[in-house]
Design an enzyme around this catalytic site. Structure first.
Site, mmCIF file in Angstrom:
data_model
loop_
_atom_site.group_PDB
_atom_site.id
_atom_site.type_symbol
_atom_site.label_atom_id
_atom_site.label_comp_id
_atom_site.label_asym_id
_atom_site.label_seq_id
_atom_site.Cartn_x
_atom_site.Cartn_y
_atom_site.Cartn_z
ATOM 1 N N ASP A 39 -27.094 18.394 -27.110
ATOM 2 C CA ASP A 39 -27.545 17.655 -28.286
ATOM 3 C C ASP A 39 -26.498 16.695 -28.820
ATOM 4 O O ASP A 39 -26.839 15.620 -29.330
ATOM 5 C CB ASP A 39 -27.990 18.625 -29.379
ATOM 6 N N ARG A 43 -34.455 14.448 -30.449
ATOM 7 C CA ARG A 43 -33.148 13.953 -30.882
ATOM 8 C C ARG A 43 -33.110 12.434 -31.102
ATOM 9 O O ARG A 43 -32.486 11.974 -32.068
ATOM 10 C CB ARG A 43 -32.056 14.379 -29.907
ATOM 11 N N SER A 52 -30.539 32.177 -30.963
ATOM 12 C CA SER A 52 -30.616 30.936 -31.741
ATOM 13 C C SER A 52 -31.943 30.240 -31.439
ATOM 14 O O SER A 52 -32.374 30.173 -30.283
ATOM 15 C CB SER A 52 -29.445 30.020 -31.363
ATOM 16 N N ASP A 90 -25.097 26.679 -41.144
ATOM 17 C CA ASP A 90 -24.157 25.829 -40.411
ATOM 18 C C ASP A 90 -24.085 24.422 -40.994
ATOM 19 O O ASP A 90 -22.992 23.886 -41.208
ATOM 20 C CB ASP A 90 -24.541 25.764 -38.929
#
Length: 411
Positions: free
Chosen positions: A130, A101, A184, A19
């Site tokens: 996110d 993050r 995922s 990705d």
């Protein structure tokens, strides 16, 4: 985005996976801009050098490839401060993805400043939390930074279109990427997060093969194991008497917890963007650390301070979950929490067994526990039990007045 506002140089949070490799090429073709890649080692357990080779293959100059080991900073400056608060989102989630993050965003913004980039980019989708966390953090640190979120801009709206774009641009595709991935995974030193596909129906039990770092509890050892964790001012500093760095401590606790089947959470949570999602989280070391930290607070933290901490904790956890790590209100709460930890020093013994981490002993030179006051034996005058009578009379006064009024009015 107009030609005048199009970025000239972009720092991309780059994993080396399919990705973000597609995003890298898309940025180059869509904007004709220079791309700088940033790959963080947060303890996800993956080899990062392939990300360097992949970036070079996609035309990124060596000086524009940044790979950094941030494990110590991650645990010391983000995980440990959060654990001083005993933070749990919605009473259960140890915030493993959420707390990573802001650090990634911080480095994106810093690298942008150092390389003269005018934008940063991430691979978060438009459905998740996110994107909010990355972008709120980036804007808090640099209000003028541009943030590019390809998943909200491009027309590659399906896995098929992504694979077609990859093939067209000669981006290598792992064989398993051509099929439907079963779920995922996002990982760092604090936890692994598994979502999607086989986990999307909350009415179906997650299969054991979802687990990445914790053994199924049925396969955990049949004998318990003791571990002693020493704290100073609320932070773990040693395991079984051996001083260790923050990242080393969490790594060791992950090994112990994973071995004993500790720290698996199957959760349907409320995302900040408005929908519910189901995920399986594995936080073996963090689960042990939380139990141990609460154990040392039991004997070192004053009741008023501890109860106030428990009251503000849900708000603090929600701020982290929603992406407000760099907000003034989180920093204000952090100051309160850190003040409470001044005497949270001592050692806790935790028993690990079949999916459970349980405090069985704790001791500290800073302890507020007084055996003389609580003993059922002769306390040698440490506590006069007759004092309790007046204490109860004063606290009962308003209740008696209420009861008398209600009886008078027939209530």
């Amino acid at each position: 985005m107009t030609a005048s506002s199009a970025p000239k140089k972009v720092v991309l949070a780059y994993s080396g996976g399919l990705d973000t490799s597609i995003i890298l090429k898309w940025l180059q073709t869509e904007y004709g801009c220079e791309v700088v890649t940033f790959t963080a080692d947060l303890g996800q357990g993956e080899e990062l050098e392939p990300a360097r080779r992949k970036a070079e293959m996609l035309g990124i100059a060596p000086e524009n490839i940044h790979i950094e080991d941030l494990r110590e900073e991650f645990v010391r400056d983000f995980v440990f401060p959060m654990f001083r608060a005993n933070a749990l989102y919605e009473g259960l989630y140890l915030l493993g993805t959420s707390i990573a993050r802001p650090l990634i965003s911080k480095r994106l913004v810093e690298i942008a400043a150092a390389t003269g980039a005018d934008a940063v980019s991430h691979g978060a989708t438009g459905k998740g939390n996110d994107q909010v966390r990355f972008e709120l953090s980036a804007y808090a640190l640099n209000p003028d930074i541009k943030v590019i979120a390809p998943w909200r801009e491009w027309d590659l709206s399906s896995r098929t279109k992504l694979l077609e774009f990859a093939e067209l641009n000669q981006i290598p595709i792992a064989k398993d990427k051509r099929g439907e991935a079963p779920f995922s995974v996002d990982a760092n030193l604090l936890h692994t997060s598994s979502e999607g596909r086989v986990l999307e129906d909350p009415g179906v039990e997650a299969p054991d093969y979802v687990l990445q770092r914790v053994v199924p509890v049925e396969q955990a050892p049949d004998a318990p194991e003791m571990v002693e964790i020493t704290f100073e001012r609320g932070d773990a500093v040693a395991i079984n008497g051996e001083a260790m760095s923050p990242a080393t401590i969490l790594t060791r606790l992950n090994e112990l917890g994973g071995k004993h089947g500790i720290g698996v959470l199957d959760l349907v949570e409320n995302r900040f963007v408005g929908m519910k999602s189901r995920g399986v989280y594995e936080t073996p070391g963090g689960t042990i650390l939380l139990e141990a930290h609460r154990g040392i607070e039991q004997i070192t933290l004053d009741a008023g301070a501890g109860h106030l901490k428990d009251q503000v904790m849900p708000r603090y956890a929600e701020l982290i979950y929603n992406g407000f790590w760099f907000s003034p209100e989180r920093e204000m709460l952090q100051a309160l929490i850190d003040k409470s930890q001044e005497h949270v020093t001592g050692t806790v013994r935790v028993k690990l067994y079949k999916g459970a981490a349980r405090v069985v002993a704790r001791w500290s030179d800073h302890s507020l526990y007084s055996e003389a006051h609580v003993t059922f034996e002769d306390d040698a005058g440490a506590y006069d039990q007759k004092d309790a009578a007046g204490f109860i009379r004063l606290n009962a006064l308003r209740l008696k007045l209420l009861a008398a009024r209600n009886r008078r009015l027939g209530g």
